[in-house]
Design a protein around this motif. Structure first.
Motif, short mmCIF file in Angstrom:
data_model
loop_
_atom_site.label_atom_id
_atom_site.label_comp_id
_atom_site.label_asym_id
_atom_site.label_seq_id
_atom_site.Cartn_x
_atom_site.Cartn_y
_atom_site.Cartn_z
N ILE A 62 39.77 108.60 15.28
CA ILE A 62 38.88 107.62 15.92
C ILE A 62 39.25 106.22 15.47
CG2 ILE A 62 36.50 106.77 16.01
CD1 ILE A 62 35.66 109.78 15.87
N ARG A 63 39.49 106.06 14.18
CA ARG A 63 39.88 104.75 13.65
C ARG A 63 41.17 104.28 14.31
NH1 ARG A 63 39.91 106.16 8.81
NH2 ARG A 63 37.71 105.79 8.44
N GLY A 64 42.14 105.18 14.47
CA GLY A 64 43.40 104.83 15.12
C GLY A 64 43.22 104.44 16.57
N GLN A 65 42.35 105.17 17.27
CA GLN A 65 42.09 104.84 18.67
C GLN A 65 41.42 103.47 18.79
OE1 GLN A 65 39.84 108.34 19.70
NE2 GLN A 65 41.63 109.37 20.55
N LEU A 66 40.48 103.19 17.90
CA LEU A 66 39.82 101.88 17.92
C LEU A 66 40.81 100.77 17.59
CD1 LEU A 66 36.43 102.73 16.19
CD2 LEU A 66 36.78 102.10 18.58
N ASN A 67 41.63 101.00 16.58
CA ASN A 67 42.63 99.99 16.22
C ASN A 67 43.56 99.71 17.39
OD1 ASN A 67 41.63 99.73 13.63
ND2 ASN A 67 43.08 101.18 12.74
N SER A 68 43.96 100.78 18.09
CA SER A 68 44.84 100.62 19.23
C SER A 68 44.15 99.88 20.37
CB SER A 68 45.30 102.00 19.70
OG SER A 68 46.08 101.88 20.86
N ALA A 69 42.91 100.26 20.64
CA ALA A 69 42.18 99.66 21.75
C ALA A 69 41.92 98.18 21.51
CB ALA A 69 40.86 100.40 21.96
N PHE A 70 41.62 97.83 20.25
CA PHE A 70 41.27 96.44 19.94
C PHE A 70 42.39 95.68 19.24
CE2 PHE A 70 37.20 98.66 20.30
CZ PHE A 70 36.60 97.90 21.29
N ARG A 71 43.55 96.34 19.14
CA ARG A 71 44.74 95.74 18.53
C ARG A 71 44.44 95.19 17.14
NH1 ARG A 71 48.45 96.06 22.47
NH2 ARG A 71 47.79 95.81 24.61
N THR A 72 43.77 95.99 16.37
CA THR A 72 43.50 95.62 14.98
C THR A 72 44.39 96.43 14.07
OG1 THR A 72 41.77 97.28 14.76
CG2 THR A 72 41.09 95.07 15.49
N PHE A 73 44.43 96.08 12.84
CA PHE A 73 45.25 96.80 11.87
C PHE A 73 44.35 97.53 10.90
CE2 PHE A 73 47.75 93.27 13.45
CZ PHE A 73 48.92 93.92 13.83
#
Length: 101
Positions: free
Chosen positions: A86-97
């Motif tokens: 989930i964290r990876g999907q959110l990071n990808s969706a919002f382009r965060t690290f």
């Protein structure tokens, strides 16, 4: 589906590969540690992943683990893996690290 996931191995081969008895393999199934498929005739069919799992479970039990400990550890790991996904999907969706813990 990769070949290691296909449920094609019969009980006789599983016992040869793992060194476990049929009774042990059925017990691990009963305890929810491995999930073979059943043929129309009721025979169990296992995958190479199941064989690896059976060896892993047997080794842990020999090392003093209890079945409850094995299942609890997997439950915690599954929750962590789900959180990481989930964290990876959110990071990808919002382009965060990801942040380091």
């Amino acid at each position: 589906m990769d070949y290691k996931s296909k449920k094609v191995i019969g009980m006789g081969v599983v016992t040869e590969l793992t060194g476990l008895s049929e009774r042990q393999v059925r017990y691990y199934e009963e305890k929810g540690l491995v999930f073979p498929e059943r043929t129309k005739g009721g025979s169990r069919k296992y995958s190479f992943h199941d064989v690896e799992r059976l060896v892993e479970v047997a080794t842990k039990l020999e090392d003093g683990w209890r079945i409850q400990d094995i299942k609890e550890r997997e439950r915690r790991l599954s929750a962590k893996q789900r959180d990481d996904l989930i964290r990876g999907q959110l990071n990808s969706a919002f382009r965060t690290f990801p942040t380091k813990k």
